[in-house]
Design a protein around this motif. Structure first.
Motif, PDB file in Angstrom:
ATOM      1  N   HIS A  77      30.123 -51.863 -31.957  1.00 16.42           N
ATOM      2  CA  HIS A  77      30.582 -53.253 -32.057  1.00 16.42           C
ATOM      3  C   HIS A  77      29.515 -54.314 -31.817  1.00 16.42           C
ATOM      4  O   HIS A  77      29.776 -55.497 -32.064  1.00 16.42           O
ATOM      5  CB  HIS A  77      31.737 -53.531 -31.090  1.00 16.42           C
ATOM      6  CG  HIS A  77      32.832 -52.517 -31.084  1.00 16.42           C
ATOM      7  ND1 HIS A  77      33.540 -52.193 -32.220  1.00 16.42           N
ATOM      8  CD2 HIS A  77      33.346 -51.767 -30.075  1.00 16.42           C
ATOM      9  CE1 HIS A  77      34.455 -51.284 -31.902  1.00 16.42           C
ATOM     10  NE2 HIS A  77      34.346 -50.998 -30.629  1.00 16.42           N
ATOM     11  N   GLY A  78      28.353 -53.962 -31.311  1.00 12.90           N
ATOM     12  CA  GLY A  78      27.371 -54.980 -30.956  1.00 12.90           C
ATOM     13  C   GLY A  78      26.862 -55.741 -32.175  1.00 12.90           C
ATOM     14  O   GLY A  78      26.459 -55.139 -33.175  1.00 12.90           O
ATOM     15  N   ALA A  79      26.856 -57.072 -32.103  1.00 14.19           N
ATOM     16  CA  ALA A  79      26.411 -57.913 -33.218  1.00 14.19           C
ATOM     17  C   ALA A  79      24.926 -58.192 -33.080  1.00 14.19           C
ATOM     18  O   ALA A  79      24.499 -58.981 -32.234  1.00 14.19           O
ATOM     19  CB  ALA A  79      27.202 -59.215 -33.245  1.00 14.19           C
ATOM     20  N   THR A  80      24.127 -57.537 -33.924  1.00 17.40           N
ATOM     21  CA  THR A  80      22.681 -57.730 -33.953  1.00 17.40           C
ATOM     22  C   THR A  80      22.360 -58.523 -35.206  1.00 17.40           C
ATOM     23  O   THR A  80      22.501 -58.016 -36.322  1.00 17.40           O
ATOM     24  CB  THR A  80      21.950 -56.373 -33.973  1.00 17.40           C
ATOM     25  OG1 THR A  80      22.501 -55.517 -32.978  1.00 17.40           O
ATOM     26  CG2 THR A  80      20.470 -56.548 -33.742  1.00 17.40           C
ATOM     27  N   LEU A  81      21.963 -59.759 -35.038  1.00 11.36           N
ATOM     28  CA  LEU A  81      21.823 -60.693 -36.148  1.00 11.36           C
ATOM     29  C   LEU A  81      20.352 -60.859 -36.506  1.00 11.36           C
ATOM     30  O   LEU A  81      19.548 -61.295 -35.680  1.00 11.36           O
ATOM     31  CB  LEU A  81      22.426 -62.055 -35.765  1.00 11.36           C
ATOM     32  CG  LEU A  81      23.827 -62.002 -35.145  1.00 11.36           C
ATOM     33  CD1 LEU A  81      24.339 -63.407 -34.853  1.00 11.36           C
ATOM     34  CD2 LEU A  81      24.791 -61.248 -36.040  1.00 11.36           C
ATOM     35  N   LEU A  82      20.011 -60.518 -37.744  1.00 12.65           N
ATOM     36  CA  LEU A  82      18.627 -60.544 -38.195  1.00 12.65           C
ATOM     37  C   LEU A  82      18.416 -61.644 -39.215  1.00 12.65           C
ATOM     38  O   LEU A  82      19.282 -61.911 -40.066  1.00 12.65           O
ATOM     39  CB  LEU A  82      18.237 -59.202 -38.820  1.00 12.65           C
ATOM     40  CG  LEU A  82      18.483 -57.942 -37.980  1.00 12.65           C
ATOM     41  CD1 LEU A  82      17.940 -56.721 -38.713  1.00 12.65           C
ATOM     42  CD2 LEU A  82      17.878 -58.058 -36.592  1.00 12.65           C
ATOM     43  N   PRO A 124      38.181 -59.290 -29.130  1.00 16.15           N
ATOM     44  CA  PRO A 124      36.867 -59.888 -28.890  1.00 16.15           C
ATOM     45  C   PRO A 124      35.723 -58.880 -28.890  1.00 16.15           C
ATOM     46  O   PRO A 124      34.586 -59.245 -29.188  1.00 16.15           O
ATOM     47  CB  PRO A 124      37.025 -60.546 -27.513  1.00 16.15           C
ATOM     48  CG  PRO A 124      38.479 -60.782 -27.380  1.00 16.15           C
ATOM     49  CD  PRO A 124      39.151 -59.648 -28.082  1.00 16.15           C
ATOM     50  N   GLY A 125      36.011 -57.626 -28.557  1.00 14.45           N
ATOM     51  CA  GLY A 125      34.946 -56.641 -28.539  1.00 14.45           C
ATOM     52  C   GLY A 125      34.402 -56.297 -29.908  1.00 14.45           C
ATOM     53  O   GLY A 125      33.254 -55.863 -30.039  1.00 14.45           O
ATOM     54  N   PHE A 126      35.229 -56.455 -30.954  1.00 19.02           N
ATOM     55  CA  PHE A 126      34.806 -56.092 -32.296  1.00 19.02           C
ATOM     56  C   PHE A 126      33.772 -57.080 -32.835  1.00 19.02           C
ATOM     57  O   PHE A 126      33.611 -58.189 -32.328  1.00 19.02           O
ATOM     58  CB  PHE A 126      36.008 -56.015 -33.230  1.00 19.02           C
ATOM     59  CG  PHE A 126      36.931 -54.855 -32.953  1.00 19.02           C
ATOM     60  CD1 PHE A 126      36.439 -53.570 -32.885  1.00 19.02           C
ATOM     61  CD2 PHE A 126      38.293 -55.055 -32.767  1.00 19.02           C
ATOM     62  CE1 PHE A 126      37.278 -52.492 -32.640  1.00 19.02           C
ATOM     63  CE2 PHE A 126      39.139 -53.995 -32.514  1.00 19.02           C
ATOM     64  CZ  PHE A 126      38.639 -52.706 -32.458  1.00 19.02           C
ATOM     65  N   THR A 127      33.108 -56.693 -33.907  1.00 19.92           N
ATOM     66  CA  THR A 127      31.958 -57.465 -34.386  1.00 19.92           C
ATOM     67  C   THR A 127      32.357 -58.729 -35.132  1.00 19.92           C
ATOM     68  O   THR A 127      31.736 -59.790 -34.948  1.00 19.92           O
ATOM     69  CB  THR A 127      31.080 -56.585 -35.292  1.00 19.92           C
ATOM     70  OG1 THR A 127      30.998 -55.257 -34.759  1.00 19.92           O
ATOM     71  CG2 THR A 127      29.680 -57.152 -35.413  1.00 19.92           C
ATOM     72  N   THR A 147      21.129 -60.252 -42.214  1.00 19.00           N
ATOM     73  CA  THR A 147      21.653 -58.901 -42.025  1.00 19.00           C
ATOM     74  C   THR A 147      22.341 -58.829 -40.676  1.00 19.00           C
ATOM     75  O   THR A 147      21.843 -59.393 -39.692  1.00 19.00           O
ATOM     76  CB  THR A 147      20.528 -57.840 -42.064  1.00 19.00           C
ATOM     77  OG1 THR A 147      19.760 -57.998 -43.254  1.00 19.00           O
ATOM     78  CG2 THR A 147      21.104 -56.437 -42.011  1.00 19.00           C
ATOM     79  N   VAL A 148      23.482 -58.133 -40.637  1.00 21.31           N
ATOM     80  CA  VAL A 148      24.159 -57.827 -39.379  1.00 21.31           C
ATOM     81  C   VAL A 148      24.108 -56.321 -39.183  1.00 21.31           C
ATOM     82  O   VAL A 148      24.555 -55.563 -40.057  1.00 21.31           O
ATOM     83  CB  VAL A 148      25.621 -58.317 -39.385  1.00 21.31           C
ATOM     84  CG1 VAL A 148      26.275 -58.025 -38.028  1.00 21.31           C
ATOM     85  CG2 VAL A 148      25.709 -59.794 -39.717  1.00 21.31           C
ATOM     86  N   LEU A 149      23.545 -55.888 -38.061  1.00 23.43           N
ATOM     87  CA  LEU A 149      23.444 -54.459 -37.763  1.00 23.43           C
ATOM     88  C   LEU A 149      24.104 -54.154 -36.429  1.00 23.43           C
ATOM     89  O   LEU A 149      24.158 -55.001 -35.532  1.00 23.43           O
ATOM     90  CB  LEU A 149      21.975 -54.022 -37.704  1.00 23.43           C
ATOM     91  CG  LEU A 149      21.177 -54.058 -39.007  1.00 23.43           C
ATOM     92  CD1 LEU A 149      19.745 -53.604 -38.748  1.00 23.43           C
ATOM     93  CD2 LEU A 149      21.824 -53.192 -40.081  1.00 23.43           C
TER      94      LEU A 149
END
Length: 482
Positions: A77-82, A124-127, A147-149
Motif C-alpha cells: 500500500h505504500g505510495a512512492t511518488l516519482l 486510508p491504508g490503501f494507496t 510514476t506511482v510505485l
C-alpha cells in the motif's frame, strides 16, 4: 540458490534458500518510521535501498555468488511518488498512515463501482486515497507525479531499471480490477491518474527484470532474473505453503493478518475483509487485517520498563491468562478489520488499585488476541472456514502467547520451523518458480511443524467474558476517537 528480499516496515530481510527450500543464509538491516504529524506514517525510499544493500551484503560472499534468481516481497500500500527523473518527490506514505480518511469517502462517491471492481472498501491504508490526499494538500507534488510505485517495486526499479508490480501487491492499491488481475482505467481516472503512471502488472512467479550490471558487480552476483514477487502477506503465504484453496495462516508481525487462500475471488467489503490476488496465478485470498499486533508487544515492553519482548512475555506469564480485569484495545494506528476506522486509538480499560505491570503485559497479549478473534469472526461470517492457522512472523516466537491466541480465536495454531522468515522465504520461492519452473505445490511446500497449540477449553471459558467486553468496548470509545 535463490535470494528473497523482504522490504518490511521495521527492516529489510534477505534470505537465501537452496533448491530443496532449506535456508542457507540470512541478512537483515533495520528501518525506522517517521510520524511528523498525528495519523501520519512515512519512510524515505532511499532508506529502503540502503537497508536492502546492507541486508544483501551481510550474506556470505560465496552464497551471493551462487544466487541464480531473486524475488521481492514488501510492505503493501505504500505510495512512492516519482517524478520525471524517477526520483521520489516526497517521503513514501505507508500502509498504516491514516491521514486520508476523508478522501476515502470522496473515492467511494467518485467510483461507485469500487467495491465490485477493486473488491474492497476504500480505507486510508490503501494507496488510491493517499493520492487524492496529495492532490488536495500537495498539488505541486501531484502534478509532478510520473510514476506511482509500491515499496518493493521501488527497490525493483533500483535493482533492474524496470517498473513492474505483481498483482498481489497491486491489488492493495484500489486501482486493480482484482478479478481480471489488471489495472482498471476507470478507478485510476477517479484519482486523476492513468495507466501510463502505473508499473507493468505481472504475476509473482513471472520474470520482471534482470539485475543491473553495476548492482550485480556491487553485490558479487551475476545478472540474474528478478521475479515479480509478492505483497508481504501473499509472499509469506507462499513461503509456508499456503497455496491452495482453504489453506490459512496467521501472521504476527508489526500488523496482524489472518490470510486464507481461495480458488476464486471472494469479496466481503461490508465487513472490511480484504480480497486480493494471490502472488501465484489463478489464486486469490481473503484477509482480516489488524494494524497493530506484535508492535503492541514492543510498545508495551517500553511502557512497563521491560528489556524487550521476551521479558514482557515472562512478566505476562507470571500474571496468567485472564486473571485480571484489565482490557487493552490495540488500536495504536487505528484499525481495519472489522471497523475500518483510521481515527480510533488504543487504550487500557478497567484498571484498578491492584493493576500491576505484569497484568498490563497480559492485557496487551489478550487485547491483540481479541482483535484477531474479531477477524476470524467476520471471515467465518463471510462463509470462510477457519479451523487451523499456520503461524508466522516475529510474534510467533512466544509459545505462551500462542496459548492465549488459540483460546481467544478458538482455532488450532500450527507453529512452523523458520516461519518468522515467511515473506522473504516466499520471495525466494517465487524466484525459484520464475527461473526453474515447476508448480507451486512442488516448490511452495510447508516447512515442518515445530509445535501445535490447541485451544484449552478452560482458557476459552475464562477469556469468553473478557472477549465479549472487548467487543462491546469499540462502539463505546469510537465516538470519542476523533
Amino acid at each position: 540458490m535463490f535470494l528473497g528480499i523482504d522490504i518490511g516496515t521495521s527492516g529489510v530481510k534477505a534470505v537465501v534458500i537452496d533448491p530443496a527450500g532449506a535456508i542457507v543464509a540470512q541478512g537483515t538491516a533495520a528501518l525506522t518510521v517517521q510520524r511528523p504529524h498525528p495519523l501520519w506514517s512515512e519512510q524515505d525510499p532511499e532508506a529502503w535501498w540502503q537497508a536492502t544493500e546492507a541486508a544483501v551484503r551481510a550474506l556470505p560472499a560465496e552464497v551471493r555468488r551462487s544466487v541464480r534468481g531473486i524475488g521481492l516481497a514488501g510492505q503493501m500500500h505504500g505510495a512512492t511518488l516519482l517524478g520525471a527523473d524517477d526520483r521520489p518527490l516526497r517521503p513514501a506514505i505507508l500502509w498504516n498512515d491514516g491521514r486520508s480518511f476523508a478522501e476515502c469517502a470522496e473515492l467511494e462517491a467518485k467510483a461507485p463501482e469500487l467495491h465490485q471492481v477493486a473488491a474492497n472498501l476504500a480505507m486510508p491504508g490503501f494507496t488510491a486515497p493517499k493520492l487524492l490526499w496529495v492532490a488536495h494538500h500537495e498539488p505541486e507534488v501531484f502534478a509532478a507525479v510520473r510514476t506511482v510505485l509500491l515499496p518493493k517495486d521501488h527497490v525493483r526499479l533500483r535493482m533492474t531499471g524496470e517498473k513492474a508490480s505483481d498483482v498481489s501487491d497491486a491489488a492493495g492499491t484500489l486501482w486493480l480490477d482484482v478479478a481480471k488481475r489488471d489495472w482498471s482505467d476507470d478507478l485510476l481516472a477517479a484519482t486523476g491518474l492513468s495507466r501510463e503512471q502505473m508499473p507493468r502488472a505481472v504475476e509473482g512467479s513471472d520474470i520482471a527484470g534482470t539485475l543491473r550490471a553495476d548492482i550485480a558487480e556491487c553485490w558479487g552476483m551475476e545478472k540474474v532474473p528478478v521475479a515479480g514477487g509478492g505483497g508481504d502477506n501473499a509472499a509469506g503465504a507462499a513461503g509456508v505453503g499456503v497455496v491452495k484453496d482453504g489453506d490459512a495462516l496467521l501472521s504476527l508481525g508489526t500488523s496482524g493478518v489472518i490470510f486464507v487462500a481461495t480458488a476464486e475471488l471472494r469479496a466481503n467489503p461490508a465487513a472490511a475483509v480484504h480480497a486480493f490476488c494471490h502472488c501465484l496465478p489463478n489464486l486469490w485470498h481473503q484477509m482480516a487485517v489488524h494494524l497493530s499486533a506484535a508492535v503492541c508487544v514492543d510498545w508495551a515492553a517500553r511502557l512497563i520498563g521491560a528489556a524487550g519482548a521476551a521479558e514482557l512475555f515472562a512478566r505476562a506469564e507470571s500474571a496468567g491468562v485472564g486473571n485480571g480485569p484489565e482490557l487493552f484495545l490495540p488500536y495504536l494506528s487505528g484499525e481495519r478489520t472489522p471497523h475500518n476506522d483510521a481515527q480510533v486509538r488504543g487504550g487500557f480499560l478497567r484498571l484498578d488499585h491492584d493493576t500491576t505491570p505484569e497484568r498490563l503485559a497480559q492485557a496487551v497479549l489478550e487485547g491483540v488476541a481479541f482483535a484477531l478473534a474479531d477477524g476470524v469472526r467476520v471471515l467465518r461470517e463471510s462463509g470462510t472456514a477457519v479451523e487451523r492457522l499456520s503461524v508466522i512472523g516475529g510474534g510467533a516466537r512466544s509459545r505462551y502467547w500462542g496459548e492465549t491466541l488459540a483460546a481467544a480465536l478458538e482455532v488450532e495454531l500450527a507453529y512452523l520451523k523458520g516461519g518468522e522468515v515467511g515473506p522473504a522465504m516466499g520471495a525466494a520461492r517465487l524466484a525459484q518458480l520464475a527461473v526453474d519452473g515447476g508448480t507451486p505445490a512442488e516448490v511452495c511446500v510447508a516447512p515442518p511443524v515445530s509445535h501445535v497449540v490447541a485451544p484449552d477449553r478452560a482458557l476459552v471459558e475464562r477469556l469468553a467474558p473478557k472477549r465479549a467486553a472487548f467487543r462491546d468496548a469499540y462502539p463505546r470509545i469510537a465516538p470519542h476517537a476523533a
